[in-house]
Write an enzyme that holds these catalytic residues in place. Sequence first.
Site, PDB file in Angstrom:
ATOM      1  N   ASP A 197       0.876  -1.184   0.000  1.00 54.11           N
ATOM      2  CA  ASP A 197       0.000   0.000   0.000  1.00 54.11           C
ATOM      3  C   ASP A 197       0.912   1.233   0.000  1.00 54.11           C
ATOM      4  O   ASP A 197       1.027   1.930   1.007  1.00 54.11           O
ATOM      5  CB  ASP A 197      -0.935  -0.006   1.214  1.00 54.11           C
ATOM      6  CG  ASP A 197      -0.227  -0.139   2.546  1.00 54.11           C
ATOM      7  OD1 ASP A 197       0.901  -0.661   2.591  1.00 54.11           O
ATOM      8  OD2 ASP A 197      -0.795   0.289   3.568  1.00 54.11           O
TER       9      ASP A 197
ATOM     10  N   HIS B  27       9.275  -0.455   9.586  1.00 53.20           N
ATOM     11  CA  HIS B  27       8.267  -1.507   9.423  1.00 53.20           C
ATOM     12  C   HIS B  27       8.511  -2.353   8.176  1.00 53.20           C
ATOM     13  O   HIS B  27       9.031  -3.454   8.248  1.00 53.20           O
ATOM     14  CB  HIS B  27       6.862  -0.889   9.359  1.00 53.20           C
ATOM     15  CG  HIS B  27       6.402  -0.277  10.653  1.00 53.20           C
ATOM     16  ND1 HIS B  27       6.488  -0.934  11.853  1.00 53.20           N
ATOM     17  CD2 HIS B  27       5.842   0.928  10.929  1.00 53.20           C
ATOM     18  CE1 HIS B  27       6.000  -0.167  12.819  1.00 53.20           C
ATOM     19  NE2 HIS B  27       5.611   0.972  12.282  1.00 53.20           N
TER      20      HIS B  27
HETATM   21  C1  BDR Z   1       2.295  -1.020   8.597  1.00 55.66           C
HETATM   22  O1  BDR Z   1       1.134  -0.219   8.349  1.00 55.66           O
HETATM   23  C2  BDR Z   1       1.383   0.680   7.294  1.00 55.66           C
HETATM   24  O2  BDR Z   1       1.026   1.950   7.677  1.00 55.66           O
HETATM   25  C3  BDR Z   1       2.860   0.653   7.033  1.00 55.66           C
HETATM   26  O3  BDR Z   1       3.167   0.885   5.682  1.00 55.66           O
HETATM   27  C4  BDR Z   1       3.259  -0.728   7.475  1.00 55.66           C
HETATM   28  O4  BDR Z   1       3.072  -1.660   6.431  1.00 55.66           O
HETATM   29  C5  BDR Z   1       2.823  -0.706   9.978  1.00 55.66           C
HETATM   30  O5  BDR Z   1       1.884  -1.021  10.953  1.00 55.66           O
HETATM   31 CA    CA Z   2       2.792  -0.900   4.128  1.00 57.26          CA
END
Ligand code: BDR
Ligand code: CA
Length: 319
Positions: A8, A242
């Site tokens: 995303d 992340h």
């Molecule tokens: C995840 O949520 C999204 O906002 C970030 O891209 C990552 O994949 C972190 O919780």
């Molecule tokens: Ca993500």
Amino acid sequence: MKVIFDTDVGIDDAVALLLLEASPEVDLIGVVTGFGNASLATTTRNALYLKERFGYAAPVFQGAADSLAERLGEGVPDFVHGKNGLGDIDLVEPTLSVDPMPGAEAIVALARQYPGEVTLVAVGRMTNVAQALALDAELPKLLKNIVIMGGVFGFNGHRGNVSPVTEANIGGDPLAADIVLGCGAEIVVVGLDVTNETIVDQAFFERLRDNAGDAGKLIHDSNQFYLQFHYDKSGVYECPVHDASAVAYLLRPDLFVTQTAVVRVVTKGIALGQTIHADPQPYYDIKAWHDRPTIEICIGVDATAVREFCESTLSVFGN
Ligand code: BDR
Ligand code: CA
């Protein structure tokens, strides 16, 4: 290794995508977009923007615009990733277009084209993967494995980031996540238990800006918004790593400690999107946990080594 990247495209997704592109051992064969950090139209535009700016060869397939069922939160988290999903950096609209094949179909087609060879790195909502599983029941065997950024189990004291118990990718489509984590594929979950251990600061982004060419510049510039969001929350000018942690796991699994577990996702109520691991077994024999396959969940990480891996890998863009 052949990789499909399901994303995303927000700020940290872009870092992960550039890491994949920077890794000579990775053959990126498809980028599949989904709603999440921004609308589907925006994340797809961002994937095409990055393709145009950095010239990665993989086709971009557009995936799901919304969750399979109830999800946590409304709208899009533009307060985390900016209105354009990339920290509101200036960007031009790309001239490239998506491949006409829908995202879930593309996952199946690529897995069938290279049976047993493809790793699916899924760092957005699990919707596309769940839809691909519905299209082809053999997908779990056709894929080599799935590496997921999502979830949190409470290791290292970490809790949810969109509710006290829920991580954003899982909270964004809890039913899809429950389907995927129980599908029987070889799965590794890289959740907040480890991504929240790997913290970076402004100096990290400045080094990338100075040493990693145009990729470093994009990462530095887009992460200014991300740093500010985390500063406003925590009072510290730092942010977690992340989605890039999923790529780090893919290429350097030795930097992580994993545990085998059976996992379910809560699909209703105040704990919507919570990931629960059934280890150790409780006193009661509860049906919801019957006949679920085991997966691996990350419970420990060498954070310094992951940061170094990201910096040294991305430095190829500076050569
Ligand atoms: C995840 O949520 C999204 O906002 C970030 O891209 C990552 O994949 C972190 O919780
Ligand atoms: Ca993500």
